[in-house]
Design an enzyme around this catalytic site. Structure first.
Site, short mmCIF file in Angstrom:
data_model
loop_
_atom_site.label_atom_id
_atom_site.label_comp_id
_atom_site.label_asym_id
_atom_site.label_seq_id
_atom_site.Cartn_x
_atom_site.Cartn_y
_atom_site.Cartn_z
N PRO A 216 0.82 -1.21 0.00
CA PRO A 216 0.00 0.00 0.00
C PRO A 216 0.85 1.26 0.00
CG PRO A 216 -0.56 -1.43 1.85
CD PRO A 216 0.60 -2.04 1.18
N GLU B 278 20.06 2.85 26.65
CA GLU B 278 20.21 3.46 25.32
C GLU B 278 21.68 3.64 24.95
OE1 GLU B 278 17.80 3.56 23.29
OE2 GLU B 278 16.35 3.05 24.84
N ASP C 207 13.75 -5.70 22.12
CA ASP C 207 15.09 -6.00 21.59
C ASP C 207 15.28 -7.51 21.48
OD1 ASP C 207 15.62 -3.31 21.76
OD2 ASP C 207 16.57 -3.44 23.73
#
Ligand code: ADP
Length: 629
Positions: free
Chosen positions: A215, A435, A512
């Site tokens: 799409p 992070e 993760d």
């Protein structure tokens, strides 16, 4: 809204009912009511007899079969004025009449006005008539409009469910990044423009072209561009609009569509989501669907019915060509297939350029960097991205879109809405370590994509994010790259383990770990990248008629299944150990980066690289690092 007499009548029905009741109940009072309005005063029967004896009664009018009387009395007690007084008479008082006659009083009897029979008749007919009339009006109303409730009841009646655009106004230049498809369609445009040159040599013009692609990749836009280039009308309908609740409706809509198309030939008929009707017939699973099959049959018949050279070209779009009925794909129907895929880097670049044309973009914006940051984005996503950035710019009262708005828009499209950052707390520190864990592994591994930025600003489900700039070519990925990705994904959890200890690790790594497991499993079962050898043990082909869980297409023994699990475990274990080592070895710079991240909330890739390179050697990964700077 246009007010037709029908609408007015429909809306006035409730009022008519109310008025009817008022009329019957209050506005047609009985004779007694009239008199009682006049004769407000009352007296008892005893008093009446007394008045009679005293000769004060002058006239008596009887009502309600002699139960009530309105008498005219005149006497000193009444101020010597003739007054009308109401008297309730006992049920059985024949002597009263004799008495009245004796006293030569004027008597009159008023029979009840018996019109209730008429009212009863009207009353009992009124509601059925009202109900039937209302229903009839409702149906007429819903049948006159396309769509809306009641549509299902208008069996097979054609409604203008398809749209017709006499001129689409779209040309090939508006469609970017699909050069092969455009080339293919150039031929179709020539067919439409100069059919004679083809028919002269006996060539048959193709009847149908199937556009296959995910799409938002510009299938509709391409079809419109063909109509625009050839300057012919464009009819469009979605496959799902053919299929209705009743068998036969879809087929009649197909007939109508082709009838209209023939009247307007040469033209383009565009059927979006053809898989809604064109799905393989009789697959068995999930039961048959008579309506869909009939519609498909009608479509096939229509396509056979018009001669190749009438100038109607049917373009159908789908993202599941594999589930289409083979009858649709045979020569003479949709015999040409054109694939439009998600654009590559160059494609994204040219699509962004097309959509940037009508926007005010600041000179500092590098379209190439945006194209690089948006792998997997379809043309529609890119158009939407630029639009989001324009909205953001307007909201900030700036007069041109800058890189900052574009970056924010990409983050938003990929990861969702921005949330409020956590205040300084233990969780915030943990997220920062998580992070930075990803970022340091990503930076130090040669085969990993470079880091674009690390941020503690939450987006969507993620509490913090590390963004990478993906490589050019996502279709060919080496073993070393997959291993680097697995290690990068494990970086967050590994940092939590080393810094906070095994008991303090959090659920934050669940996403993760899913990726890690999936990548490792694919290495073993699909890419032949493990000790099991170059075998393809599972494939992506799935049965669209089965749920996801039922799809695994495994053709191996239990023994191999055990081996697969062991290999997957071994890959992940080795990566995990290596990542733990990287985190331990770089603890000093990690602590430093975490402090900076908590202070600034975001560290960009260039800065991150610089800080890390002060402590340890950063591999010169590739050209993007320079570009990020
Ligand atoms: P599809 O029919 O494949 O779902 P559309 O043709 O409806 O996709 O695309 C939606 C919008 O996305 C288009 O109107 C256009 O703005 C943009 N778009 C998609 N692909 C392209 C492209 N290749 N070039 C330019 N714009 C595109």
């Amino acid at each position: 809204m246009k007010l037709s007499w029908k609408t007015i009548l429909l809306w006035s029905l409730p009022f008519i009912v109310i008025i009817f009741f008022l009329w019957q109940g209050f506005l047609t009072p009985t004779a007694t009511d009239i008199e009682s309005n006049i004769a407000n005063s009352r007296m008892t029967y005893g008093r009446f007899l007394e008045y009679l004896d005293m000769g004060w009664i002058k006239r008596v009018d009887m009502y309600d079969n002699g139960h009530t009387a309105i008498v005219e009395a005149l006497g000193p007690e009444l101020g010597n004025r003739v007054q009308k007084i109401r008297v309730e008479l006992p049920a059985n008082a024949p002597e009263l009449i004799t008495k009245l006659r004796k006293a030569q009083i004027d008597i009159d009897a008023h029979p009840p006005k018996n019109n209730s029979a008429i009212w009863n008749l009207i009353g009992s007919l009124f509601f059925p008539i009202l109900f039937i009339g209302g229903l009839a009006l409702l149906f007429r109303r819903s049948n006159n409009t396309s769509g809306g409730p009641g549509q299902a009841m208008s069996f097979g009646k054609s409604k203008a469910l398809f749209q017709m655009e006499a001129k689409t106004g779209v040309v090939f230049d508006d469609v970017a990044g699909v050069d092969e498809a455009k080339e293919e369609f150039q031929e179709v445009v020539t067919f439409l423009k100069e059919p004679d040159s083809f028919t002269a040599v006996g060539a048959k013009i193709p009847k149908g072209v199937l556009l296959v692609g995910p799409p938002g990749t510009g299938k509709t836009l391409l079809a419109k561009a063909i109509a625009g280039e050839a300057n012919v009308p464009f009819f469009s309908i979605s496959g799902s609009e053919f299929v209705e609740m009743f068998v036969g409706v879809g087929a009649s809509r197909v007939r109508d569509l082709f009838k209209k198309a023939k009247e307007n030939a040469p033209c383009i008929v565009f059927i979006d989501e053809i898989d809604a009707v064109g799905r393989q017939r009789g697959t068995g699973i999930g039961g048959g669907n008579d309506e869909r099959e009939q519609t498909l049959n009608q479509l096939l018949t229509e396509m056979d019915g018009f001669e190749g050279n009438t100038g109607i070209i049917v373009i159908a779009a789908t993202n599941r060509a594999d589930i289409l009925d083979s009858a649709l794909l045979r020569p003479g129907r949709f015999d040409r297939q054109v694939t439009v895929d998600v654009p590559d880097l160059n494609g994204r670049l040219s699509i962004l350029k097309v959509h940037a044309k009508n926007k005010k973009i600041s000179d500092d914006v590098s379209i190439t960097t945006i194209a690089r940051r948006t792998p997997g984005f379809s043309g529609a996503d890119l158009a939407n991205l630029l639009n989001e950035a324009a909205i953001l710019t307007a909201r900030k009262h700036k007069n041109a879109i800058t890189m900052s708005e574009l970056d924010t828009s990409i983050d938003r499209v990929v990861a969702g809405m921005e949330g409020t950052p956590l205040v300084n707390s233990k969780s915030q520190r943990l997220i920062a370590y998580h992070e930075i864990g990803h970022a340091i592994v990503g930076t130090l591994l040669k085969d990993h994509d470079p880091v674009q930025k690390v941020t503690l600003i939450p987006r969507g489900q993620a509490k913090g994010l590390t963004w990478f700039v993906p490589n050019d070519d996502q279709s060919l990925i080496s073993r070393a790259q997959i291993i680097a990705r697995i290690m990068g994904a494990l970086g967050g959890r590994a940092a939590e383990e080393i810094v906070f200890g095994n008991t303090e690790v959090t659920t934050g790594a669940s996403n993760d770990l899913q990726q890690v497991t999936s990548m490792a499993r694919q290495m073993v079962t699909r890419f032949g990248m493990s000790d099991i050898g170059p075998l393809s043990l599972e494939n992506e082909n799935s049965n669209p008629f089965l749920g996801r869980g039922m799809n695994s297409n495994s053709e191996y023994s239990d023994e191999i299944a055990i081996k697969i699990d062991k290999q997957v475990q071994a890959i992940v274990k080795k990566c995990h150990q290596d990542v733990l080592q990287i985190i331990e070895d770089n603890r000093v710079v990690i602590d430093h980066l975490v402090d900076i991240l908590i202070e600034h909330e975001t560290i960009d890739g260039h800065m991150l690289n610089k800080i890390i390179s002060d402590y340890t050697e950063v591999p010169n990964k590739n050209k993007y690092v320079k570009q990020l700077a």
